[in-house]
Scaffold this active site. Structure first.
Site, mmCIF file in Angstrom:
data_model
loop_
_atom_site.group_PDB
_atom_site.id
_atom_site.type_symbol
_atom_site.label_atom_id
_atom_site.label_comp_id
_atom_site.label_asym_id
_atom_site.label_seq_id
_atom_site.Cartn_x
_atom_site.Cartn_y
_atom_site.Cartn_z
ATOM 1 N N GLU A 1 0.838 -1.205 0.000
ATOM 2 C CA GLU A 1 0.000 0.000 0.000
ATOM 3 C C GLU A 1 0.863 1.241 0.000
ATOM 4 O O GLU A 1 1.985 1.218 0.532
ATOM 5 C CB GLU A 1 -0.845 0.043 1.289
ATOM 6 N N ASP B 1 -4.824 5.086 5.906
ATOM 7 C CA ASP B 1 -5.391 6.214 6.646
ATOM 8 C C ASP B 1 -6.426 5.665 7.634
ATOM 9 O O ASP B 1 -6.067 5.195 8.714
ATOM 10 C CB ASP B 1 -5.999 7.185 5.623
#
Ligand code: 5GP
Length: 197
Positions: free
Chosen positions: A111, A115
């Site tokens: 990734e 978040d």
């Protein structure tokens, strides 16, 4: 954080939109070398399959894989959001599936930034149903402040401040992905881009 002193017209337009550099190109590349070394050690003899979600991860994945010294394979997913509501729940639509079957494989899911963790969680659940031998996450950037779901992140490059950043794959309206560093946009750019014509 370093203030951007670039004003010369010789510098690219993109760099002129940057207010300050949060993580430099040298820091990113150094950290990626360390991650590549760790992964090469951990996955000896396992022929891992690296999976990335287009497009943000492209830059990190390309640099990371060149720092991994063991045999490996790579594949991509592409996703798109159904609606704002679905996006808030992390539900995404698969617009490109994997080409390589993952059952029985050791998967490293790569990734750019985690978040809230909602998107990652949704994709991991999908991949786990396909019965890989193992699945671990490698993210270059970790934004813990907004995390809504606890997810095990095996390999993490940097913790990011709770700010919207661009560069090294991360975009603002599809721009700035090709900057080799992570930076903050000037507020004038954000206002310019969001105000009506
Ligand atoms: P989440 O973990 O919230 O489900 O989603 C992570 C996604 O949000 C990332 O893949 C990235 O597209 C986007 N994102 C999160 N923080 C930032 C940021 O600071 N800058 C940019 N450009 N994208 C971000």
């Amino acid at each position: 954080m370093r203030q951007n002193n670039l004003t010369s017209s010789k510098d690219s337009d993109l760099k002129l939109d940057i207010d300050s550099i949060v993580i430099s190109e040298a820091e990113i590349q150094e950290r990626i070398k360390e991650l590549g070394k760790r992964i090469s050690f951990d996955y000896q003899g396992k022929n891992p399959l690296f999976i990335g979600v287009l497009k943000g991860v492209l830059f990190f994945l390309a640099d990371l894989l060149r720092c991994v010294t063991i045999p490996l394979e790579v594949d991509f997913l592409a996703v798109s959001s159904y609606s704002a509501e679905a996006r808030n729940k992390g539900v995404v639509r698969l617009v490109k599936d994997l080409d390589i079957p993952i059952d029985g494989r050791h998967v490293v899911f790569v990734e750019d930034v985690v978040d809230t963790g909602l998107t990652l969680n949704y994709i991991l659940q999908n991949l786990k149903m396909r019965q890989p031998a193992s699945i671990k996450v490698c993210t270059l950037f970790d934004k813990r402040k907004h995390r809504l779901i606890t997810l095990p992140l095996e390999y993490v490059g940097f913790e990011l401040p709770d700010r919207f950043v661009v560069g090294y794959g991360l975009d603002f309206r599809e721009k700035y992905r090709n900057l080799p560093f992570i930076g903050l946009l000037k507020s004038s750019v954000l206002t310019r881009e969001t105000s009506p014509e």
